[in-house]
Design an enzyme around this catalytic site. Sequence first.
Site, PDB file in Angstrom:
ATOM      1  N   VAL A  88      29.331  53.116 -89.958  1.00  0.00           N
ATOM      2  CA  VAL A  88      30.858  54.138 -89.284  1.00  0.00           C
ATOM      3  C   VAL A  88      30.126  55.084 -89.595  1.00  0.00           C
ATOM      4  CG1 VAL A  88      32.751  53.624 -90.587  1.00  0.00           C
ATOM      5  CG2 VAL A  88      31.948  51.495 -91.870  1.00  0.00           C
ATOM      6  N   CYS A  89      31.295  55.467 -88.549  1.00  0.00           N
ATOM      7  CA  CYS A  89      31.063  56.769 -88.178  1.00  0.00           C
ATOM      8  C   CYS A  89      29.848  57.788 -88.123  1.00  0.00           C
ATOM      9  CB  CYS A  89      32.483  58.026 -89.468  1.00  0.00           C
ATOM     10  SG  CYS A  89      32.689  59.175 -88.442  1.00  0.00           S
ATOM     11  N   THR A  90      30.229  58.577 -88.244  1.00  0.00           N
ATOM     12  CA  THR A  90      28.247  59.423 -89.160  1.00  0.00           C
ATOM     13  C   THR A  90      27.318  58.500 -89.209  1.00  0.00           C
ATOM     14  OG1 THR A  90      29.547  61.216 -90.907  1.00  0.00           O
ATOM     15  CG2 THR A  90      29.583  61.414 -88.319  1.00  0.00           C
ATOM     16  N   THR A 143      29.607  56.204 -82.312  1.00  0.00           N
ATOM     17  CA  THR A 143      29.192  56.667 -83.881  1.00  0.00           C
ATOM     18  C   THR A 143      31.046  57.499 -82.967  1.00  0.00           C
ATOM     19  OG1 THR A 143      28.658  58.380 -85.640  1.00  0.00           O
ATOM     20  CG2 THR A 143      28.665  59.072 -83.108  1.00  0.00           C
TER      21      THR A 143
END
Length: 322
Positions: free
Chosen positions: A107-109, A127
């Site tokens: 998730v995300c970074t 990302t």
Amino acid sequence: MAQRNPQTVLVLLFDQVQSLDVTGPVEVFAGAEQHTPGTYRIRTASLDGAPVRTSSGLTVVPDQALTDAPEPDTLVVPGGRGTRDPDPRLTPWLREHGPRARRLVSVCTGAVLLARAGLLDGRRATTHWAYSDRLARDHPAVDVDPDPIYVRDGNVATSAGVTSGIDLALALVEEDLGRDVALTVARHLVVFLRRPGNQAQFSAQLAAQTARREPLRELQHWITEHPGADLSVESLAARASLSPRHFARAFQAEAGMPPGRYVDRVRLEHARRLLEDTGDGVEEVSRASGYGTPEAMRRAFVRTLGTPPAEYRRRFRPAPAN
């Protein structure tokens, strides 16, 4: 019905993790477990089993240390400021244990942590939009796509950030347990099971920069409000009182994309909203959105979203309330 063995969902914790990257997917899998008991066993773990402090200041107490954690079916790696300078023990752990998971999710970074461990090499990934350029620069072996809210490449799935982690988790629940369970969880969380993974992270207006000059800025708003109008470069240039060549250069410089691409995004976004929120027929939607014909709209949907309009509506229009 045969008793199924619960799938282990292991969520990695570390200091300065983004709390929503953790709790969003956890709430989805927990909701599915409540709906269908015995489906998921959800565990959280940090390197030493110690509590972690999230980037927003919350303290999260993990279930256990990573060394004691079970081998997961689904390993969730969240993002947050803690991915910038992670504990040096984290990358070796991911490199060893990541490939053992049936599904590897970021998730995300969190994608940055996977990339550092070499787990995204040769794969397509995404990302958060603010970090996609850096991910691509630092890890050239990764095929970074900055646009979608999530990407699946084999058993590895990466998502854009925060709420997109919920979208991805719902997609995984739908894969495991079917659409009805995923819809039930989505309704409980008051979110729509409607966003395809290749939906853009931004609306057309957010994807483009806001023009500095008032005539171009007003024109951007006008395009958004009139997707069915003549939006050719010549027509838009006349509205902006510029020559077509000067207008195209100025729009590119100030909006960060050619006028044609901006128009394409506005029309696709408008058509999607009509398909999701109204009962208008495909032909009516195509005219209202500026495509002219259903076939032209179908080509745009297939090219950008990978699905024709009728299928998009079937999959992503909320079911009517009982």
